[in-house]
Design a protein around this motif. Structure first.
Motif, PDB file in Angstrom:
ATOM      1  N   ALA A   8      32.692  38.896  36.146  1.00 14.84           N
ATOM      2  CA  ALA A   8      32.207  40.222  35.747  1.00 14.84           C
ATOM      3  C   ALA A   8      32.841  41.309  36.606  1.00 14.84           C
ATOM      4  O   ALA A   8      33.282  42.353  36.094  1.00 14.84           O
ATOM      5  N   ILE A   9      32.913  41.082  37.919  1.00 12.35           N
ATOM      6  CA  ILE A   9      33.507  42.066  38.819  1.00 12.35           C
ATOM      7  C   ILE A   9      34.995  42.234  38.520  1.00 12.35           C
ATOM      8  O   ILE A   9      35.520  43.357  38.532  1.00 12.35           O
ATOM      9  N   LYS A  10      35.683  41.156  38.201  1.00 15.51           N
ATOM     10  CA  LYS A  10      37.106  41.236  37.859  1.00 15.51           C
ATOM     11  C   LYS A  10      37.319  42.051  36.576  1.00 15.51           C
ATOM     12  O   LYS A  10      38.233  42.887  36.502  1.00 15.51           O
ATOM     13  N   VAL A  11      36.481  41.818  35.583  1.00 16.69           N
ATOM     14  CA  VAL A  11      36.600  42.567  34.328  1.00 16.69           C
ATOM     15  C   VAL A  11      36.368  44.056  34.570  1.00 16.69           C
ATOM     16  O   VAL A  11      37.098  44.918  34.066  1.00 16.69           O
ATOM     17  N   LEU A  12      35.349  44.376  35.368  1.00 15.40           N
ATOM     18  CA  LEU A  12      34.964  45.774  35.572  1.00 15.40           C
ATOM     19  C   LEU A  12      35.944  46.543  36.456  1.00 15.40           C
ATOM     20  O   LEU A  12      36.122  47.751  36.290  1.00 15.40           O
ATOM     21  N   THR A  13      36.561  45.850  37.398  1.00 17.95           N
ATOM     22  CA  THR A  13      37.443  46.544  38.350  1.00 17.95           C
ATOM     23  C   THR A  13      38.918  46.390  38.022  1.00 17.95           C
ATOM     24  O   THR A  13      39.749  47.140  38.558  1.00 17.95           O
ATOM     25  N   GLY A  14      39.259  45.417  37.183  1.00 23.15           N
ATOM     26  CA  GLY A  14      40.668  45.212  36.840  1.00 23.15           C
ATOM     27  C   GLY A  14      41.457  44.406  37.842  1.00 23.15           C
ATOM     28  O   GLY A  14      42.693  44.332  37.756  1.00 23.15           O
ATOM     29  N   ILE A  15      40.784  43.771  38.791  1.00 22.05           N
ATOM     30  CA  ILE A  15      41.505  42.956  39.770  1.00 22.05           C
ATOM     31  C   ILE A  15      41.611  41.516  39.271  1.00 22.05           C
ATOM     32  O   ILE A  15      40.792  41.049  38.485  1.00 22.05           O
ATOM     33  N   GLY A  16      42.635  40.805  39.727  1.00 19.63           N
ATOM     34  CA  GLY A  16      42.761  39.386  39.453  1.00 19.63           C
ATOM     35  C   GLY A  16      43.084  39.052  38.014  1.00 19.63           C
ATOM     36  O   GLY A  16      43.386  39.910  37.187  1.00 19.63           O
ATOM     37  N   GLU A  17      43.002  37.763  37.714  1.00 24.31           N
ATOM     38  CA  GLU A  17      43.276  37.235  36.377  1.00 24.31           C
ATOM     39  C   GLU A  17      41.966  36.760  35.755  1.00 24.31           C
ATOM     40  O   GLU A  17      41.317  35.845  36.276  1.00 24.31           O
ATOM     41  N   VAL A  18      41.583  37.376  34.660  1.00 22.61           N
ATOM     42  CA  VAL A  18      40.306  37.077  34.010  1.00 22.61           C
ATOM     43  C   VAL A  18      40.383  35.752  33.246  1.00 22.61           C
ATOM     44  O   VAL A  18      41.420  35.402  32.690  1.00 22.61           O
ATOM     45  N   LEU A  19      39.256  35.030  33.211  1.00 22.32           N
ATOM     46  CA  LEU A  19      39.181  33.743  32.508  1.00 22.32           C
ATOM     47  C   LEU A  19      39.078  33.938  31.001  1.00 22.32           C
ATOM     48  O   LEU A  19      38.155  33.437  30.354  1.00 22.32           O
ATOM     49  N   SER A  20      40.014  34.626  30.425  1.00 20.92           N
ATOM     50  CA  SER A  20      40.061  34.820  28.976  1.00 20.92           C
ATOM     51  C   SER A  20      41.036  33.815  28.385  1.00 20.92           C
ATOM     52  O   SER A  20      42.157  33.668  28.882  1.00 20.92           O
ATOM     53  N   GLY A  21      40.606  33.116  27.327  1.00 21.36           N
ATOM     54  CA  GLY A  21      41.446  32.071  26.751  1.00 21.36           C
ATOM     55  C   GLY A  21      41.469  30.815  27.591  1.00 21.36           C
ATOM     56  O   GLY A  21      42.265  29.907  27.351  1.00 21.36           O
TER      57      GLY A  21
END
Length: 359
Positions: A207-220
């Protein structure tokens, strides 16, 4: 803008070069709704509140039980019997008084889901049943909201992010719900208390990654944690274009599947119900569907939708014999379990398969 007090409170994460004041500002401006204040919801809520998400909502119509406490760490023995959402909001307010907290003590349904989700940037699903997961997924798709998913089973947990930047959805991974009898819940098979803590914390990270744009999100991708082997594995999956063609919510998500409930509730057939209603001492009969469903076809009785049932509890004190029904039998069982907690001496039965099986 971040105040000097904010900078002190969040100093340890602001000091991360990849995060900084920009990341903290994004969290402060964000809003997140967490589905469920249970084993997964408790760690998600705790860490998102601590991280400084500006507006944090939690929806859960359930009440604290003694068997929750080994894994639902926002609650104490003194909270048993109280609404989970309200207690969670109180605890989080003491952890971080600088954020806005909203507690919803209603059940999530097709009638309220779009309204509740509309005001939030991100949805985190900590539910424990398949009907809710499919409902949450479909609502997020319709509203174009990213969804952080988590689930647990015995000693294993899963985490993924759905509908992120038009990425795969829950239905891409699990297009067909399991049959009702195929998947027991934690009340039947048990759950290791620390497991939802691990999985819920991972959900908070995503959630923090999605909101802040940091890192690689677990999408797919779906992350699978095996507690017994202390192992993490990541599996990739592709988007299915047909799952993004939903134009509205389904009529009744309970028709598809439901996790079995902890309390054994006696079932009656349609013929048995008619015989009971026509007897000299008929039971108190409640239809827990929504009014528009009731108007299409009903067997009489009181029309008290599931989400409104708690407000009718005082009226049921004088009715020791109660029969409930809904469209498929799912909501009526949920209603019966709720009433069983409040009135353990009452006779509680529900219509097998719901009115949809007999209409």
């Amino acid at each position: 803008m971040l105040t000097s007090a904010d900078r002190s409170f969040y100093a340890r994460q602001i000091s991360l070069p990849e995060f900084g004041t920009e990341g903290q500002q994004r969290l402060q401006e964000a809003s997140v709704l967490v589905i469920g204040a249970g084993g997964l919801g408790c760690p998600v809520l705790t860490y998102l509140a601590g991280a400084g998400v500006g507006t944090l909502g939690v929806i859960d119509f359930d009440r604290v039980e003694i068997s929750n406490l080994h894994r639902q760490v926002l609650f104490s023995v003194a909270d048993v019997g109280r609404p989970k959402a309200e207690v969670a909001a109180e605890r989080l307010g003491t952890l971080n008084p600088n954020i806005r907290l909203k507690a919803y003590t209603e059940a999530l349904t097709p009638d309220n889901v779009l309204r509740l989700f509309a005001d939030y940037d991100l949805i985190v699903d900590g539910s424990d049943n398949f009907p809710t997961r499919y409902l949450v997924n479909d609502a997020c798709l319709l509203l174009n909201k990213p969804l952080v998913f988590g689930s647990i089973f015995k000693f294993e947990g899963q985490v993924s992010v759905f509908n992120y930047q038009n990425g795969p959805t829950y239905r891409c991974l699990y297009p067909v719900p399991p049959a009702e009898h195929e998947v027991p819940n934690c009340a039947e098979i048990g759950v290791l208390g620390v497991l939802p803590g691990v999985v819920g914390t991972l959900q908070a990270v995503e959630a923090i990654k999605v909101l802040t744009g940091i890192g690689e999100v677990l999408s797919g991708k779906i992350l699978v944690y095996d507690a017994l082997r202390a192992s993490f594995q990541t599996f990739r999956f592709a988007a299915n274009p047909t799952t993004r063609q939903e134009r509205g919510l389904r009529a009744d998500y309970g028709l598809q599947c439901a996790a079995p409930l902890a309390t054994e509730i006696e079932e009656v057939t349609y013929d048995e119900l008619l015989e009971l209603l026509e007897s000299e001492n008929p039971p108190f009969f409640i239809d827990v569907r929504e009014p528009h469903e009731y108007d299409r076809f009903n067997l009489g009785g009181e029309n008290w939708p599931l989400k409104t049932l708690p407000q009718h509890l005082p009226e049921l004190l004088s009715h020791p014999d109660i029969v409930l029904c809904c469209q498929s039998g799912v909501r009526s069982r949920q209603a019966a379990e709720l009433l069983a907690k409040e009135f353990p001496e009452h006779s509680l039965r529900h219509l097998r398969g719901g009115v949809g099986a007999w209409a």
